[in-house]
Design a protein around this motif. Structure first.
Motif, mmCIF file in Angstrom:
data_model
loop_
_atom_site.group_PDB
_atom_site.id
_atom_site.type_symbol
_atom_site.label_atom_id
_atom_site.label_comp_id
_atom_site.label_asym_id
_atom_site.label_seq_id
_atom_site.Cartn_x
_atom_site.Cartn_y
_atom_site.Cartn_z
ATOM 1 N N ALA A 100 63.015 42.676 37.518
ATOM 2 C CA ALA A 100 64.520 42.190 37.135
ATOM 3 C C ALA A 100 64.688 41.415 36.567
ATOM 4 N N GLY A 101 65.534 42.271 35.716
ATOM 5 C CA GLY A 101 65.704 41.115 33.855
ATOM 6 C C GLY A 101 66.367 39.447 34.300
ATOM 7 N N PRO A 102 66.407 39.382 32.802
ATOM 8 C CA PRO A 102 66.940 37.834 32.866
ATOM 9 C C PRO A 102 67.955 36.874 33.816
ATOM 10 N N GLY A 103 69.105 38.034 33.377
ATOM 11 C CA GLY A 103 70.486 37.376 34.473
ATOM 12 C C GLY A 103 69.653 37.483 35.951
ATOM 13 N N VAL A 104 69.554 38.628 36.528
ATOM 14 C CA VAL A 104 69.039 38.751 37.647
ATOM 15 C C VAL A 104 68.426 37.541 38.153
ATOM 16 N N ARG A 105 67.592 38.064 37.391
ATOM 17 C CA ARG A 105 66.185 36.513 38.342
ATOM 18 C C ARG A 105 66.755 35.485 38.133
ATOM 19 N N ASN A 106 66.997 35.053 37.107
ATOM 20 C CA ASN A 106 68.218 33.442 37.126
ATOM 21 C C ASN A 106 69.266 33.876 38.756
ATOM 22 N N LEU A 107 70.116 34.658 39.230
ATOM 23 C CA LEU A 107 70.456 35.043 39.877
ATOM 24 C C LEU A 107 69.884 34.800 41.475
ATOM 25 N N LEU A 108 68.569 34.945 41.506
ATOM 26 C CA LEU A 108 67.695 35.462 42.718
ATOM 27 C C LEU A 108 66.943 34.148 42.269
ATOM 28 N N GLU A 109 66.558 33.469 40.992
ATOM 29 C CA GLU A 109 65.852 31.931 41.794
ATOM 30 C C GLU A 109 66.891 30.909 41.562
ATOM 31 N N ILE A 110 68.114 31.420 41.754
ATOM 32 C CA ILE A 110 69.184 30.182 42.448
ATOM 33 C C ILE A 110 68.797 30.328 43.836
ATOM 34 N N TYR A 111 69.626 31.608 44.425
ATOM 35 C CA TYR A 111 69.360 31.875 45.746
ATOM 36 C C TYR A 111 67.770 31.371 46.424
ATOM 37 N N ARG A 112 66.485 31.905 45.710
ATOM 38 C CA ARG A 112 65.438 31.407 46.376
ATOM 39 C C ARG A 112 64.887 29.753 46.465
ATOM 40 N N THR A 113 65.968 29.252 45.722
ATOM 41 C CA THR A 113 65.496 28.088 45.468
ATOM 42 C C THR A 113 66.851 27.029 46.327
ATOM 43 N N ILE A 114 67.971 27.567 46.684
ATOM 44 C CA ILE A 114 68.770 26.801 47.577
ATOM 45 C C ILE A 114 68.246 27.802 49.474
ATOM 46 N N LYS A 115 67.799 28.686 48.547
ATOM 47 C CA LYS A 115 67.278 29.029 51.120
ATOM 48 C C LYS A 115 65.721 28.786 50.839
#
Ligand code: TRP
Length: 332
Positions: free
Chosen positions: A240-255
């Motif tokens: 994924a590009g940086p924007g999507v990666r960042n959203l995924l990272e937020i999700y990954r960290t929270i979950k």
């Protein structure tokens, strides 16, 4: 409150308002989890805050807000959280350090050079120059062994060690020399509007869609995420590009998931699905914190009493160091 077996850690936090999910997921949450391993001192550094112009009411508000958010996030009330100006030894020890610090050391500090370059030497107060001496006093008053800081504060910790060693060389070992714990944030969350930049309060000032603040209401969180930058693909694809990666990272960290699990969950999904999943997750972690925050702030007198109590318990510890230094230099 103090247990001698655990390493003492001193954290200084600026009451500058507006903690965001980058602060929470990158730092605060880890401190909450690891708090029992250390003898923690959390100091809300209001004396440092006034090195920049502050609206008095806003400073008071931000100071209480910061304490309330930390407590609401799970920092236990028995940890020592206090307001710097409540313990006068900070200002007193800082003065001695200033007198023993060559002006050149302070003028070479990056933060001082940046501020004077931007605003000019006539427009900033001398506190910006002597700022590191106060920070060194904060830390060494409590014989702290470790200081968690970001990379931007490394130079100030080096100064702290230098002034401590200078005093120790002259007067015998009367100060504990601290070590930095440079935070390689567990999760580095980037700006929603610009995923190349680390999420920051100052960037959010110019672009409200940049950061999600810990006290943002759910509808605002959804709105900010709906506008977050994604990629030019029709759906989530990997890599994924940086924007999507960042959203995924937020999700990954929270979950608390690993990357393969996140990839399986979102591969091929539309961005709207990702964004609403992230929003649900963020709202879910923040809701109980916001609830506790409101409870704590509904009784500011009790909050202040708690902060005062911690300052009162720490005062003898700070004074012991202050008196050691004052005696060494001939002030008592
Ligand atoms: N200078 C630190 C910052 O801007 C805040 C701070 C003040 C601090 N005193 C401290 C940090 C002592 C650690 C230890 O973030």
């Amino acid at each position: 409150m103090q247990s001698p077996e655990k390493p003492r850690v001193f954290s200084g936090i600026q009451p500058s308002g507006g903690l965001h999910i980058g602060n929470y997921l990158g730092a605060i949450r880890n401190w909450v989890r690891n708090q029992d391993q250390y003898d923690n001192i959390f100091c809300i550094v209001d004396l440092h805050a006034i090195t920049l112009p502050q609206d008095p009411a806003a400073l008071r508000e931000n100071t209480l807000d910061l304490a309330a958010i930390y407590l609401a996030s799970g920092i236990k009330p028995e940890q020592a959280m206090f307001i710097q100006s409540h313990v006068s030894a900070h200002a007193e020890l800082a003065w001695v350090f200033e007198c023993f610090t060559p002006i050149g050391w302070l003028e070479r500090m990056t933060q001082f050079k940046d501020r004077t370059a931007r605003q000019g030497r006539e427009r900033i107060g001398a506190g910006v120059l002597t700022y590191p001496s106060l920070m060194a006093a904060d830390i060494m008053l409590y014989d702290a062994e470790y200081v968690p800081v970001g990379e931007d504060q490394r130079q100030h910790i080096e100064y702290t060690r230098d002034i401590g060693q200078r005093i120790n060389q002259r007067y015998g070992n009367i100060l504990v020399i601290p070590e930095p714990l440079i935070q390689k944030a567990g999760a580095e969350i980037k700006g929603l509007d610009d995923p190349e930049k680390k999420m920051s309060k100052s960037l959010a000032a110019d672009s409200p869609g940049h950061a999600i603040f810990m006290l943002d209401p759910p509808d605002l969180i959804r709105k900010k995420l709906a506008r977050a930058q994604t990629d030019a693909e029709p759906a989530v694809r990997f890599p994924a590009g940086p924007g999507v990666r960042n959203l995924l990272e937020i999700y990954r960290t929270i979950k608390q998931l690993d990357w393969p699990a996140v990839e399986r969950e979102f591969e091929g999904k539309p961005y709207s699905a990702l964004k609403s999943a992230v929003a649900d997750g963020v709202i879910e972690v923040l809701a109980p914190i916001q609830q506790r925050y409101r409870e704590i702030r509904s009784d500011d007198a009790a909050l202040l009493e708690q902060l005062r109590g911690a300052a009162d318990r720490l005062t003898p510890v700070a004074n012991a160091t202050l008196h050691r230094v004052q005696e060494a230099v001939g002030l008592r």
